[in-house]
Enzyme design. Structure first.
Site, PDB file in Angstrom:
ATOM      1  N   CYS A  66       9.828  11.722 -43.856  1.00  0.00           N
ATOM      2  CA  CYS A  66       8.659  11.606 -44.739  1.00  0.00           C
ATOM      3  C   CYS A  66       8.014  10.253 -44.488  1.00  0.00           C
ATOM      4  O   CYS A  66       8.248   9.639 -43.436  1.00  0.00           O
ATOM      5  CB  CYS A  66       9.022  11.831 -46.209  1.00  0.00           C
ATOM      6  SG  CYS A  66      10.119  10.579 -46.921  1.00  0.00           S
ATOM      7  N   ASN A  98      10.708   7.389 -46.904  1.00  0.00           N
ATOM      8  CA  ASN A  98      12.161   7.673 -46.944  1.00  0.00           C
ATOM      9  C   ASN A  98      12.799   7.239 -48.268  1.00  0.00           C
ATOM     10  O   ASN A  98      13.976   6.862 -48.312  1.00  0.00           O
ATOM     11  CB  ASN A  98      12.892   7.038 -45.756  1.00  0.00           C
ATOM     12  CG  ASN A  98      14.315   7.560 -45.519  1.00  0.00           C
ATOM     13  OD1 ASN A  98      15.160   6.845 -45.004  1.00  0.00           O
ATOM     14  ND2 ASN A  98      14.603   8.787 -45.888  1.00  0.00           N
ATOM     15  N   CYS A 157      11.558   9.175 -51.289  1.00  0.00           N
ATOM     16  CA  CYS A 157      11.336  10.286 -52.229  1.00  0.00           C
ATOM     17  C   CYS A 157      11.676  11.642 -51.606  1.00  0.00           C
ATOM     18  O   CYS A 157      12.707  12.231 -51.905  1.00  0.00           O
ATOM     19  CB  CYS A 157       9.885  10.297 -52.732  1.00  0.00           C
ATOM     20  SG  CYS A 157       9.411   8.812 -53.661  1.00  0.00           S
ATOM     21  N   ARG A 158      10.820  12.148 -50.720  1.00  0.00           N
ATOM     22  CA  ARG A 158      10.967  13.538 -50.258  1.00  0.00           C
ATOM     23  C   ARG A 158      12.107  13.739 -49.282  1.00  0.00           C
ATOM     24  O   ARG A 158      12.937  14.651 -49.457  1.00  0.00           O
ATOM     25  CB  ARG A 158       9.649  14.019 -49.631  1.00  0.00           C
ATOM     26  CG  ARG A 158       8.532  14.115 -50.644  1.00  0.00           C
ATOM     27  CD  ARG A 158       7.189  14.235 -49.972  1.00  0.00           C
ATOM     28  NE  ARG A 158       6.815  12.998 -49.289  1.00  0.00           N
ATOM     29  CZ  ARG A 158       5.764  12.850 -48.502  1.00  0.00           C
ATOM     30  NH1 ARG A 158       4.969  13.888 -48.288  1.00  0.00           N
ATOM     31  NH2 ARG A 158       5.486  11.689 -47.943  1.00  0.00           N
ATOM     32  N   SER A 159      12.178  12.937 -48.215  1.00  0.00           N
ATOM     33  CA  SER A 159      13.228  13.219 -47.212  1.00  0.00           C
ATOM     34  C   SER A 159      14.647  12.913 -47.718  1.00  0.00           C
ATOM     35  O   SER A 159      15.574  13.653 -47.369  1.00  0.00           O
ATOM     36  CB  SER A 159      12.927  12.524 -45.872  1.00  0.00           C
ATOM     37  OG  SER A 159      12.916  11.127 -45.981  1.00  0.00           O
ATOM     38  N   ASP A 166       3.313  14.344 -51.454  1.00  0.00           N
ATOM     39  CA  ASP A 166       3.831  13.000 -51.715  1.00  0.00           C
ATOM     40  C   ASP A 166       3.787  12.727 -53.225  1.00  0.00           C
ATOM     41  O   ASP A 166       2.708  12.712 -53.814  1.00  0.00           O
ATOM     42  CB  ASP A 166       2.936  12.011 -50.953  1.00  0.00           C
ATOM     43  CG  ASP A 166       3.435  10.585 -51.057  1.00  0.00           C
ATOM     44  OD1 ASP A 166       4.312  10.320 -51.898  1.00  0.00           O
ATOM     45  OD2 ASP A 166       2.920   9.749 -50.306  1.00  0.00           O
TER      46      ASP A 166
HETATM   47  P1  4NP Z   1       8.102   9.507 -49.548  1.00  0.00           P
HETATM   48  O1  4NP Z   1       7.149   8.880 -50.666  1.00  0.00           O
HETATM   49  O2  4NP Z   1       7.305   9.498 -48.258  1.00  0.00           O
HETATM   50  O3  4NP Z   1       8.362  10.874 -50.040  1.00  0.00           O
HETATM   51  O4  4NP Z   1       9.326   8.619 -49.497  1.00  0.00           O
HETATM   52  C1  4NP Z   1       6.513   7.654 -50.509  1.00  0.00           C
HETATM   53  C2  4NP Z   1       7.184   6.496 -50.792  1.00  0.00           C
HETATM   54  C3  4NP Z   1       6.538   5.287 -50.678  1.00  0.00           C
HETATM   55  C4  4NP Z   1       5.216   5.237 -50.275  1.00  0.00           C
HETATM   56  C5  4NP Z   1       4.554   6.409 -49.981  1.00  0.00           C
HETATM   57  C6  4NP Z   1       5.194   7.618 -50.096  1.00  0.00           C
HETATM   58  N1  4NP Z   1       4.567   3.999 -50.179  1.00  0.00           N
HETATM   59  O5  4NP Z   1       3.349   3.992 -49.911  1.00  0.00           O
HETATM   60  O6  4NP Z   1       5.184   2.941 -50.373  1.00  0.00           O
END
Ligand code: 4NP
Length: 158
Positions: free
Chosen positions: A7, A10, A12-14, A123
């Site tokens: 993702c 790294n 939240c989703r993955s 996201d």
């Molecule tokens: P993820 O979510 O890709 O599912 O881990 C996010 C976590 C952090 C950010 C964006 C998406 N960020 O912009 O910091």
């Protein structure tokens, strides 16, 4: 068999997909045959545990993500994993841009295995509580579909 969930951050989703797929493999007695990891396209959260909102949402469904730590996608991941599965189209495009021109690994969208062709896991980072529940609902479907695919591959190479 080796599976890498990808993702953006790294956190939240993955990691959610990693934790839920690990649990499923444990339940089915397949943990010793499939290696699972997750990573992010970006490096902002490297070394951090998953987002507290993600950890709490996963814990409500009995999955403990607290031991996971974020890392960034690396060039050698394309040679180390059989499946590199992106959570959304941007992640997939970024992953493809980093991939060597010839690779045997399957690069694709994670939810393609859930019968949700061309769909993304949205996201949740800048949204509300509901977004984290939606991630869990989609990931639950995705890991079941992925397991069905992997079981077929494992049968052909016992
Ligand atoms: P993820 O979510 O890709 O599912 O881990 C996010 C976590 C952090 C950010 C964006 C998406 N960020 O912009 O910091």
């Amino acid at each position: 068999m080796r599976v890498l969930f990808v993702c953006l951050g790294n956190i939240c989703r993955s990691p959610t997909a990693e934790g839920m797929f690990r649990r499923l493999l444990d339940e089915r007695g397949l943990a010793h045959r499939v290696q699972v990891d997750s990573c992010g396209i970006g490096d902002w959260h490297v070394g951090k545990a998953p987002d507290p909102r993600t950890r709490e949402a996963a814990a409500r469904r009995g999955v403990d993500l607290s031991a996971l730590r974020a890392r960034q996608l690396a060039a050698d991941d394309f040679g180390r994993f059989d499946y590199l599965l992106a959570m959304d189209h941007d992640n997939l495009a970024a992953m493809r841009a980093l991939a060597p021109s010839e690779t045997d690994a399957h690069l694709g969208l994670f939810l393609d295995f859930a019968g949700l062709s061309d769909r993304a896991v949205p996201d949740p980072y800048y949204g509300g509580e509901q977004g984290f529940e939606e991630v869990l609902d989609l990931v639950e479907q995705g890991v079941l579909g992925l397991l069905a695919e992997i079981e077929v591959r494992l049968e052909s190479r016992p």
